[in-house]
Design a protein around this motif. Sequence first.
Motif, PDB file in Angstrom:
ATOM      1  N   LEU A  90       0.838  -1.207   0.000  1.00 55.40           N
ATOM      2  CA  LEU A  90       0.000   0.000   0.000  1.00 55.40           C
ATOM      3  C   LEU A  90       0.872   1.256   0.000  1.00 55.40           C
ATOM      4  O   LEU A  90       1.815   1.356   0.799  1.00 55.40           O
ATOM      5  CB  LEU A  90      -0.914   0.005   1.232  1.00 55.40           C
ATOM      6  CG  LEU A  90      -1.807   1.247   1.430  1.00 55.40           C
ATOM      7  CD1 LEU A  90      -2.882   1.347   0.352  1.00 55.40           C
ATOM      8  CD2 LEU A  90      -2.467   1.227   2.812  1.00 55.40           C
ATOM      9  N   HIS A 112      -2.565  12.714  -0.579  1.00 52.83           N
ATOM     10  CA  HIS A 112      -3.529  12.049   0.293  1.00 52.83           C
ATOM     11  C   HIS A 112      -4.183  13.001   1.299  1.00 52.83           C
ATOM     12  O   HIS A 112      -4.369  12.649   2.469  1.00 52.83           O
ATOM     13  CB  HIS A 112      -2.837  10.888   1.016  1.00 52.83           C
ATOM     14  CG  HIS A 112      -3.730   9.742   1.353  1.00 52.83           C
ATOM     15  ND1 HIS A 112      -4.898   9.899   2.083  1.00 52.83           N
ATOM     16  CD2 HIS A 112      -3.644   8.435   1.064  1.00 52.83           C
ATOM     17  CE1 HIS A 112      -5.463   8.706   2.225  1.00 52.83           C
ATOM     18  NE2 HIS A 112      -4.728   7.793   1.616  1.00 52.83           N
ATOM     19  N   TYR A 149      -6.936  14.871   3.413  1.00 54.92           N
ATOM     20  CA  TYR A 149      -8.267  14.524   3.930  1.00 54.92           C
ATOM     21  C   TYR A 149      -9.041  15.831   4.062  1.00 54.92           C
ATOM     22  O   TYR A 149      -8.589  16.751   4.759  1.00 54.92           O
ATOM     23  CB  TYR A 149      -8.156  13.918   5.332  1.00 54.92           C
ATOM     24  CG  TYR A 149      -7.675  12.496   5.395  1.00 54.92           C
ATOM     25  CD1 TYR A 149      -6.390  12.153   5.010  1.00 54.92           C
ATOM     26  CD2 TYR A 149      -8.513  11.490   5.891  1.00 54.92           C
ATOM     27  CE1 TYR A 149      -5.942  10.840   5.095  1.00 54.92           C
ATOM     28  CE2 TYR A 149      -8.067  10.169   5.982  1.00 54.92           C
ATOM     29  CZ  TYR A 149      -6.789   9.847   5.586  1.00 54.92           C
ATOM     30  OH  TYR A 149      -6.346   8.559   5.679  1.00 54.92           O
ATOM     31  N   GLN A 162      -9.665   7.818  -6.340  1.00 56.09           N
ATOM     32  CA  GLN A 162     -10.055   6.999  -5.198  1.00 56.09           C
ATOM     33  C   GLN A 162     -10.845   7.885  -4.250  1.00 56.09           C
ATOM     34  O   GLN A 162     -10.332   8.880  -3.747  1.00 56.09           O
ATOM     35  CB  GLN A 162      -8.797   6.463  -4.485  1.00 56.09           C
ATOM     36  CG  GLN A 162      -9.064   5.471  -3.360  1.00 56.09           C
ATOM     37  CD  GLN A 162      -9.182   4.034  -3.846  1.00 56.09           C
ATOM     38  OE1 GLN A 162      -8.962   3.744  -5.036  1.00 56.09           O
ATOM     39  NE2 GLN A 162      -9.531   3.124  -2.955  1.00 56.09           N
ATOM     40  N   PHE A 168     -11.003   4.263   8.151  1.00 56.99           N
ATOM     41  CA  PHE A 168     -10.035   3.718   9.116  1.00 56.99           C
ATOM     42  C   PHE A 168      -9.581   4.752  10.146  1.00 56.99           C
ATOM     43  O   PHE A 168      -8.710   4.476  10.959  1.00 56.99           O
ATOM     44  CB  PHE A 168      -8.817   3.118   8.396  1.00 56.99           C
ATOM     45  CG  PHE A 168      -9.181   2.023   7.431  1.00 56.99           C
ATOM     46  CD1 PHE A 168      -9.924   0.926   7.851  1.00 56.99           C
ATOM     47  CD2 PHE A 168      -8.816   2.094   6.095  1.00 56.99           C
ATOM     48  CE1 PHE A 168     -10.283  -0.084   6.961  1.00 56.99           C
ATOM     49  CE2 PHE A 168      -9.169   1.097   5.187  1.00 56.99           C
ATOM     50  CZ  PHE A 168      -9.908  -0.001   5.630  1.00 56.99           C
TER      51      PHE A 168
HETATM   52  C1  GLA Z   1      -6.224   4.824   0.760  1.00 62.26           C
HETATM   53  C2  GLA Z   1      -6.703   3.423   0.825  1.00 62.26           C
HETATM   54  C3  GLA Z   1      -7.446   3.205   2.099  1.00 62.26           C
HETATM   55  C4  GLA Z   1      -6.586   3.546   3.292  1.00 62.26           C
HETATM   56  C5  GLA Z   1      -6.075   4.947   3.160  1.00 62.26           C
HETATM   57  C6  GLA Z   1      -5.065   5.303   4.208  1.00 62.26           C
HETATM   58  O1  GLA Z   1      -7.198   5.695   0.462  1.00 62.26           O
HETATM   59  O2  GLA Z   1      -7.498   3.071  -0.278  1.00 62.26           O
HETATM   60  O3  GLA Z   1      -7.874   1.878   2.180  1.00 62.26           O
HETATM   61  O4  GLA Z   1      -5.509   2.654   3.377  1.00 62.26           O
HETATM   62  O5  GLA Z   1      -5.450   5.140   1.917  1.00 62.26           O
HETATM   63  O6  GLA Z   1      -5.512   5.061   5.496  1.00 62.26           O
END
Ligand code: GLA
Length: 353
Positions: free
Chosen positions: A106, A181, A183, A290, A296
């Motif tokens: 990942l 990434h 948020y 995405q 999470f």
């Molecule tokens: C991405 C993944 C999620 C998670 C986040 C980080 O968006 O698709 O599943 O792992 O990163 O927490």
Amino acid sequence: MSITARFYANTPDGKEVTLFTLENSKGMKAEIINYGGTIVSLYVPDKDGKLADVTLGYDNLKGYLEDDGTYFGALIGRHANRIEKAEFELNGVVYKLAKNDGENNLHGGIKGFDKQVWDAEIIDWEGKEGLQLTYFSKDGEENFPGNLKVKVVYVLSEDNGLEIHYYAVSDKDTVVNLTNHAYFNLSGHAAGSISGHELMINADQFTPINNEGIPTGEIRDVKGTPMDFTKLSPIGPGFDSDDEQIINGKGYDHNWVLKVSGKEPEKAAELYDPASGRVMEVFTTKPGIQFYSGNFLKGSGVGKGGAVYNKRSALCLETQYFPNAMKHKHFPSPILKAGQEYKHTTIYKFSAR
Ligand code: GLA
């Protein structure tokens, strides 16, 4: 637009981290550190002109160093999202990667681009100032092939667009999939649930996942499913549906097949927060996005100003090549040939209504 720089912190191994503040004449402000190229805050006006910081993050470097896998605001590479069984084959060679998400790889592995200190420079970008971050990823780093020179330029435009320009070139064939990434919670980073936000994604199809979050290779129509964001729609109702895909993702955590040409940044998504009136449009040259609904987030760790970030208190819209594309040859290819240039742009553009 102006960019100022000040000392932020030193990493435990003595590297200096700088905080850059990008400001435009509309009052919009982005703060970015060269650790991970991380957006640490983003101040955006609401419908009454009131500013709020709409991205999640920490108050200091320690927070980012101790982060337990949220990737708040960071640049992700060499390969964003998941690679099944943490391996891929390129030119007849199988490359085995770190298994840092169950059996899978990942966001570039154990020490991805999000955990590196990038070289930073304020540059002239078509008559404006830009923050240029560069990183040299050595051949074999995280087991990826090829020496890769990466460059990311952040620019804050006068029309409240945070532009992210991505470049990379390798001396061997490799895979490259870069993203950011961040948020977002358009009511403010500490405002709680994003279930009232409304979303449009410019896509008629998405890539279904198995229960490990890995695209199965199928490309499915969104019509008649909770994945249908062809029109601006509230995201709350989908969260708790008993749809198999929502169960597999523990919420939204899927890739949509964008209807963009890839030639110039085109509209991929729009996020609207009725409470503040803030709007965020996403423009990109990349083929996928995405949408991850913060499934999470656990409320662990202390966010900015002592904020607690619980499950679904923010969402990500990560522009990308489709995850696991090396296994599914009908997905757009993340292969970067030796000597060729990887070049993509994503713009997060803010307004209010
Ligand atoms: C991405 C993944 C999620 C998670 C986040 C980080 O968006 O698709 O599943 O792992 O990163 O927490």
